[in-house]
Design a protein around this motif. Structure first.
Motif, PDB file in Angstrom:
ATOM      1  N   ALA A  27      -6.871  42.566 -20.162  1.00  0.00           N
ATOM      2  CA  ALA A  27      -6.795  42.044 -18.812  1.00  0.00           C
ATOM      3  C   ALA A  27      -5.489  42.417 -18.149  1.00  0.00           C
ATOM      4  CB  ALA A  27      -6.949  40.534 -18.853  1.00  0.00           C
ATOM      5  N   TYR A  29      -2.801  40.463 -14.811  1.00  0.00           N
ATOM      6  CA  TYR A  29      -2.622  39.378 -13.853  1.00  0.00           C
ATOM      7  C   TYR A  29      -1.972  39.963 -12.613  1.00  0.00           C
ATOM      8  CZ  TYR A  29      -1.958  34.363 -12.804  1.00  0.00           C
ATOM      9  OH  TYR A  29      -2.021  33.092 -12.281  1.00  0.00           O
ATOM     10  N   GLU A 151       1.516  38.368 -18.064  1.00  0.00           N
ATOM     11  CA  GLU A 151       0.176  38.071 -18.566  1.00  0.00           C
ATOM     12  C   GLU A 151       0.096  36.657 -19.140  1.00  0.00           C
ATOM     13  OE1 GLU A 151      -3.880  39.291 -19.516  1.00  0.00           O
ATOM     14  OE2 GLU A 151      -2.352  39.841 -18.069  1.00  0.00           O
ATOM     15  N   ARG A 154      -1.132  33.383 -17.095  1.00  0.00           N
ATOM     16  CA  ARG A 154      -2.526  33.144 -16.705  1.00  0.00           C
ATOM     17  C   ARG A 154      -3.027  31.793 -17.178  1.00  0.00           C
ATOM     18  NH1 ARG A 154      -6.285  38.277 -17.022  1.00  0.00           N
ATOM     19  NH2 ARG A 154      -7.667  36.621 -17.755  1.00  0.00           N
ATOM     20  N   THR A 157      -4.446  31.621 -20.787  1.00  0.00           N
ATOM     21  CA  THR A 157      -3.575  31.978 -21.907  1.00  0.00           C
ATOM     22  C   THR A 157      -3.794  31.018 -23.069  1.00  0.00           C
ATOM     23  OG1 THR A 157      -1.882  32.878 -20.435  1.00  0.00           O
ATOM     24  CG2 THR A 157      -1.168  32.221 -22.643  1.00  0.00           C
ATOM     25  N   ASP A 168       3.587  33.808 -10.436  1.00  0.00           N
ATOM     26  CA  ASP A 168       2.218  34.008 -10.884  1.00  0.00           C
ATOM     27  C   ASP A 168       1.481  35.011 -10.001  1.00  0.00           C
ATOM     28  OD1 ASP A 168       2.568  32.169 -12.885  1.00  0.00           O
ATOM     29  OD2 ASP A 168       1.606  30.518 -11.813  1.00  0.00           O
ATOM     30  N   THR A 172      -7.169  37.865 -11.721  1.00  0.00           N
ATOM     31  CA  THR A 172      -7.155  38.329 -13.105  1.00  0.00           C
ATOM     32  C   THR A 172      -8.151  39.465 -13.258  1.00  0.00           C
ATOM     33  OG1 THR A 172      -8.789  36.650 -13.724  1.00  0.00           O
ATOM     34  CG2 THR A 172      -6.472  36.090 -14.029  1.00  0.00           C
ATOM     35  N   TRP A 176      -7.817  37.599 -21.011  1.00  0.00           N
ATOM     36  CA  TRP A 176      -6.396  37.631 -21.384  1.00  0.00           C
ATOM     37  C   TRP A 176      -6.118  38.759 -22.371  1.00  0.00           C
ATOM     38  CZ3 TRP A 176      -3.239  36.508 -25.726  1.00  0.00           C
ATOM     39  CH2 TRP A 176      -1.917  36.183 -25.439  1.00  0.00           C
TER      40      TRP A 176
END
Length: 518
Positions: A27, A29, A151, A154, A157, A168, A172, A176
């Protein structure tokens, strides 16, 4: 650490934590509101000296070999900052690397990024591995400069990763990712400066892939294989992309069109061990046409080779450039006045005679009009159906029943409903709902035979996560839908990609090709 200050040094985690996290998918963020409007981003150094020239070149190489090499991003400049310099402004300082925000928040900000070259005070262990530490620090911080948050910030997480820090994101990409260079819980510091699979997916989703590449995902009959990437600089700037067998060898070829120049280029699909790849693009036709609304490709002459069709919605004119197998002949007018003001135009063989016909759909009434191909022109047009698909999101034509005739399909995005009016060869019969709940909210819908059973299936693609779902045709309805691929052509904006389908491998199953426009 203060809000907006994003550091680049991760905490270590133990092996039990690594094992617990390793099953997570990939992934990224993304702070979408902070992405740069242009993929060309200036970079400069605050007060650089000759003594740091080597290290500055390491930084430039690290960034160009990672973020830049896999996407449309181009970092330019790399010289000394002036008081008016825009873009990313880098200060060299013996502290932990950081940025003063994400993405375009850094534009023109003095000391917006800080990198460490000396490691005398901060992380002195890096003095023995300075090229490595400088490289991985730069890759991480330039991830922030592109608009990517940590990352580990998120919401999904895992609880075993407790290193949240900095600003932040708001989007996404995928699940993750332990292996991301933006993840402090990565067991390798900043992933050793090597982008993970979805770091790559994420930067392409945000900024594009360069506008000169495409990815072919071959169908196995039940799923799509790992995409094969092709690239040809000649395709850069092409506004239209089509996929059809223009040579008559049973393989769907890539067609890219430059409308302003009237240029049609073809990359021929390759067979055997090279299946899924394409030969270099070459010009098949130069012949400008004015006021063209849409380009299509289908075999309208009946010789087994797909031709290119150009349609003008203002005049209802259909121009055809027939394929000779090695080039497109000059376009000629096959029909005028057919489909003037129509919402959608399709070219498909609705009679089953081997020649694709011209179909026009009118949104307000749900009327479908057809002009049959004679092999050298489109004949008189006639209404084949009324009230079918009024208010629908997409209209398609393909043989979903398996009788050799293309049927009229209407898709409603809000409900994911698919309605089919089968062709009798002279009209479209009563329409019926073949599926509901399939593809609601999807950006692209295709009806194409990905299973290879002779019946076209309902295929949808979701741009935000690159997920492709298929509901196979039984001949009387679309069956249970399933995800055949994810992370395929993920894009945050509609102008980055086009989703195409055709049998590029010659095995009788339609494959999916993602054409990157930027």
């Amino acid at each position: 650490m203060a809000a907006g200050l994003l550091g680049g040094c991760g905490e270590s985690i133990n092996q039990e934590e690594v094992a617990a996290l390793s099953g997570q998918a990939s992934a990224l963020y993304v702070a979408s509101s902070r992405l740069w409007k242009s993929a060309t981003i200036p970079v400069c150094f605050e007060s650089p000296t000759a003594a740091t020239e080597t290290e500055r070149k390491w930084v430039q190489a690290a960034v160009e070999e990672t973020w830049q090499s896999v996407s449309a991003v181009r970092f330019t400049g790399w010289g000394a900052c002036s008081s008016a310099s825009k873009g990313v402004r880098i200060r060299i300082k013996d502290v932990g690397p950081y940025t003063l925000g994400l993405g375009k928040d850094l534009d023109g900000v003095k000391d917006g990024m800080v990198l460490n070259f000396a490691f005398s005070t901060w992380s002195p262990g890096c003095q023995t591995t300075r090229p490595y530490c400088i490289r991985v620090g730069a890759v991480h911080e330039f991830g922030h400069a592109l608009g990517f948050a940590h990352e580990q910030n998120r919401a999904d997480t895992p609880s075993s990763c407790t290193s949240e820090q900095g600003a932040d994101g708001d989007i996404t990409v995928g699940a993750w990712d332990l292996d991301s260079v933006m993840n402090y819980c990565n067991p390798r510091w900043t992933g050793d400066g090597m982008l993970s699979k979805t770091d790559i997916e994420g930067v392409r989703a945000a900024y594009g892939s360069g506008g000169d590449s495409w990815e072919s995902a071959l169908s196995t009959g039940t799923t799509l294989a790992t995409p094969l990437r092709s690239q040809d600089v000649q395709s850069r700037g092409a506004e239209e992309s089509l996929l059809a067998d223009v040579t008559g060898d049973g393989l769907a070829d890539l067609i890219v069109i430059f409308p302003a120049k009237g240029e049609y280029w073809v990359a021929e699909a390759q067979s055997g061990t090279a299946a899924g790849s394409f030969a270099p693009l070459r010009v098949w036709l130069r012949s400008p046409l004015s006021s063209i609304h849409r380009y299509l490709a289908a075999d309208v002459t009946g010789d087994g080779r797909s031709d290119v069709i150009a349609f003008s919605v203002a005049s209802g004119s259909w121009w055809v450039a027939p394929s000779t197998g090695a080039a497109f002949a000059a376009p000629t007018l096959w029909k005028s006045g057919h489909g003037t003001g129509s919402a959608a135009q399709l070219v498909a063989d609705v009679t089953g005679d081997g020649r694709a016909d011209a179909v026009a759909f009118f949104a307000a009434s749900g009327n479908w009009w057809v002009a049959l191909s004679t092999g050298s022109a489109f004949g008189s047009y006639a209404q084949w159906k009324s009230g079918h698909g009024a208010g629908s999101s997409a209209q398609l034509a393909a043989d979903v029943t398996g009788d050799g005739r293309a049927d009229a399909i209407a898709f409603f995005s809000a409900t994911g409903s698919w309605w089919v009016a089968p062709s009798t060869g002279s009209t479209f019969a009563a329409y019926a709902k073949w599926k509901s709940g399939h593809g609601a909210g999807s950006e692209t819908q295709l009806v194409t035979d990905v299973t290879g059973d002779g019946r076209a299936d309902a295929v949808v693609h979701f741009r935000s996560d690159g997920a492709l779902w298929v509901a196979p045709s039984t001949g009387t309805l679309f069956g249970t839908y399933a995800r055949w691929q994810s992370g395929l052509g993920t894009a945050l904006t509609a102008d980055l990609t086009r989703v195409l389908s055709g049998d590029v491998s010659g095995d009788g199953r339609a494959d999916v090709v993602i054409r990157w426009l930027k």
